[in-house]
Write a protein that holds these residues in place. Structure first.
Motif, PDB file in Angstrom:
ATOM      1  N   ASP A  28      37.926  61.002  52.144  1.00 49.66           N
ATOM      2  CA  ASP A  28      37.639  59.817  51.344  1.00 49.66           C
ATOM      3  C   ASP A  28      36.778  60.198  50.136  1.00 49.66           C
ATOM      4  O   ASP A  28      35.635  60.619  50.287  1.00 49.66           O
ATOM      5  CB  ASP A  28      36.904  58.797  52.208  1.00 49.66           C
ATOM      6  N   THR A 111      45.789  62.267  57.990  1.00 50.98           N
ATOM      7  CA  THR A 111      46.420  61.165  57.254  1.00 50.98           C
ATOM      8  C   THR A 111      45.762  61.035  55.890  1.00 50.98           C
ATOM      9  O   THR A 111      44.586  61.394  55.725  1.00 50.98           O
ATOM     10  CB  THR A 111      46.302  59.841  58.040  1.00 50.98           C
ATOM     11  N   PHE A 112      46.517  60.527  54.929  1.00 48.01           N
ATOM     12  CA  PHE A 112      45.965  60.345  53.595  1.00 48.01           C
ATOM     13  C   PHE A 112      46.603  59.130  52.945  1.00 48.01           C
ATOM     14  O   PHE A 112      47.797  58.866  53.111  1.00 48.01           O
ATOM     15  CB  PHE A 112      46.227  61.580  52.730  1.00 48.01           C
ATOM     16  N   SER A 113      45.780  58.379  52.208  1.00 49.97           N
ATOM     17  CA  SER A 113      46.248  57.178  51.513  1.00 49.97           C
ATOM     18  C   SER A 113      45.806  57.229  50.060  1.00 49.97           C
ATOM     19  O   SER A 113      44.687  57.648  49.763  1.00 49.97           O
ATOM     20  CB  SER A 113      45.681  55.912  52.169  1.00 49.97           C
ATOM     21  N   LEU A 132      54.217  60.396  49.979  1.00 46.28           N
ATOM     22  CA  LEU A 132      53.192  60.030  48.999  1.00 46.28           C
ATOM     23  C   LEU A 132      53.689  60.194  47.567  1.00 46.28           C
ATOM     24  O   LEU A 132      52.900  60.302  46.638  1.00 46.28           O
ATOM     25  CB  LEU A 132      51.927  60.868  49.215  1.00 46.28           C
ATOM     26  N   VAL A 142      49.168  50.816  47.846  1.00 43.92           N
ATOM     27  CA  VAL A 142      48.677  52.014  48.521  1.00 43.92           C
ATOM     28  C   VAL A 142      49.787  52.674  49.328  1.00 43.92           C
ATOM     29  O   VAL A 142      50.498  52.009  50.082  1.00 43.92           O
ATOM     30  CB  VAL A 142      47.489  51.666  49.444  1.00 43.92           C
ATOM     31  N   GLN A 143      49.932  53.974  49.149  1.00 43.40           N
ATOM     32  CA  GLN A 143      50.876  54.776  49.915  1.00 43.40           C
ATOM     33  C   GLN A 143      50.085  55.522  50.996  1.00 43.40           C
ATOM     34  O   GLN A 143      49.014  56.060  50.723  1.00 43.40           O
ATOM     35  CB  GLN A 143      51.565  55.808  49.019  1.00 43.40           C
ATOM     36  N   THR A 144      50.620  55.581  52.210  1.00 45.33           N
ATOM     37  CA  THR A 144      49.963  56.281  53.312  1.00 45.33           C
ATOM     38  C   THR A 144      50.970  57.186  54.004  1.00 45.33           C
ATOM     39  O   THR A 144      52.127  56.799  54.210  1.00 45.33           O
ATOM     40  CB  THR A 144      49.379  55.291  54.342  1.00 45.33           C
ATOM     41  N   ASP A 146      51.413  60.633  57.036  1.00 46.90           N
ATOM     42  CA  ASP A 146      50.916  61.599  58.006  1.00 46.90           C
ATOM     43  C   ASP A 146      51.040  62.990  57.375  1.00 46.90           C
ATOM     44  O   ASP A 146      52.125  63.392  56.969  1.00 46.90           O
ATOM     45  CB  ASP A 146      51.769  61.510  59.271  1.00 46.90           C
ATOM     46  N   GLY A 174      42.188  53.115  46.828  1.00 47.08           N
ATOM     47  CA  GLY A 174      42.690  53.408  48.169  1.00 47.08           C
ATOM     48  C   GLY A 174      42.701  54.887  48.500  1.00 47.08           C
ATOM     49  O   GLY A 174      43.536  55.359  49.259  1.00 47.08           O
ATOM     50  N   THR A 176      41.679  57.397  50.459  1.00 46.87           N
ATOM     51  CA  THR A 176      41.039  57.633  51.748  1.00 46.87           C
ATOM     52  C   THR A 176      41.902  58.529  52.629  1.00 46.87           C
ATOM     53  O   THR A 176      43.106  58.675  52.396  1.00 46.87           O
ATOM     54  CB  THR A 176      40.784  56.315  52.501  1.00 46.87           C
ATOM     55  N   GLY A 177      41.287  59.080  53.638  1.00 45.13           N
ATOM     56  CA  GLY A 177      42.025  59.904  54.582  1.00 45.13           C
ATOM     57  C   GLY A 177      41.090  60.673  55.475  1.00 45.13           C
ATOM     58  O   GLY A 177      39.876  60.695  55.274  1.00 45.13           O
TER      59      GLY A 177
END
Length: 210
Positions: A28, A111-113, A132, A142-144, A146, A174, A176-177
């Motif tokens: 993040d 994970t990553f967003s 992504l 927001v794209q998320t 694995d 957004g 974050t991860g």
């Protein structure tokens, strides 16, 4: 044969008593992590409307001359600025950001967003993450994804490129991860002591019989 069996049991006990700890690494940018960002000589005023170049084409000259920016932990990013989300100084487009982090064990999950108005591409260890890819020329939210399968033990690089491809404003949100991994098993001090005493006992008995 008996001595070999005894040693085998001791080492088995050592392995079983080793403790593995789950560790979490935050990706993040808003939590003061190690993200760094830069703009390039090819970057331009993000208020253009419309912006003709898409995210794959723009910045290609700089990217070709800076191999490793999105894949190598040893890439020299000392001139890059600390990044905590939003836009880097000047709010030019495109801009690039990266973070190097170390996994001291076996990766379990990652994970990553990311959300960019307009587009973004994300790489983990030089591999473009399909989930992504945002190349829609607008705000797609927001794209998320694995990212577990792209992680390795040791140094890892996560990097992204953000671009205002449609004009009318530019933003990153957004961001974050996290990554979770099992730390390398470490024998407890009491186990090491017992192992040492057991080996010493075996050696003593062997010498005594001789």
């Amino acid at each position: 044969m008996k001595k070999v069996t005894t040693l085998a049991l001791i080492f088995a006990a050592l392995i079983l008593s080793a403790t593995a700890q789950a560790t979490v690494i935050s990706l993040d940018a808003y939590l003061g992590s190690d993200w760094k960002a830069t703009v390039t000589p090819e970057s331009f005023d993000n208020t253009c409307y419309p912006c003709a170049s898409n995210i794959f084409a723009t910045g290609s000259t700089w990217e070709s001359a800076n191999s490793g920016w999105n894949s190598s932990a040893s890439y020299d990013d000392s001139s890059w600025s600390a990044y905590s989300g939003g836009l880097p100084a000047g709010a030019l487009t495109p801009f690039y950001a990266r973070q190097v982090f170390n996994i001291g064990g076996t990766p379990n999950y990652g994970t990553f967003s990311i959300g960019v108005d307009d587009d973004s591409l994300v790489w983990v260890n030089g591999i473009l993450v399909p989930g992504l890819i945002d190349n829609n020329g607008g705000n797609s939210g927001v794209q998320t994804a694995d990212i577990t399968s792209y992680l390795v033990s040791g140094d890892n690089v996560i990097a992204f490129k953000a671009h205002n491809s449609a004009g009318g404003g530019f933003g990153v949100y957004g961001l974050t991860g996290s990554v979770t991994y099992e730390a390398n098993a470490v024998p407890e001090p009491t186990t090491l002591m017992l192992l040492s005493l057991s080996i010493a006992g075996i050696v003593f008995n062997r010498r005594k019989k001789v």
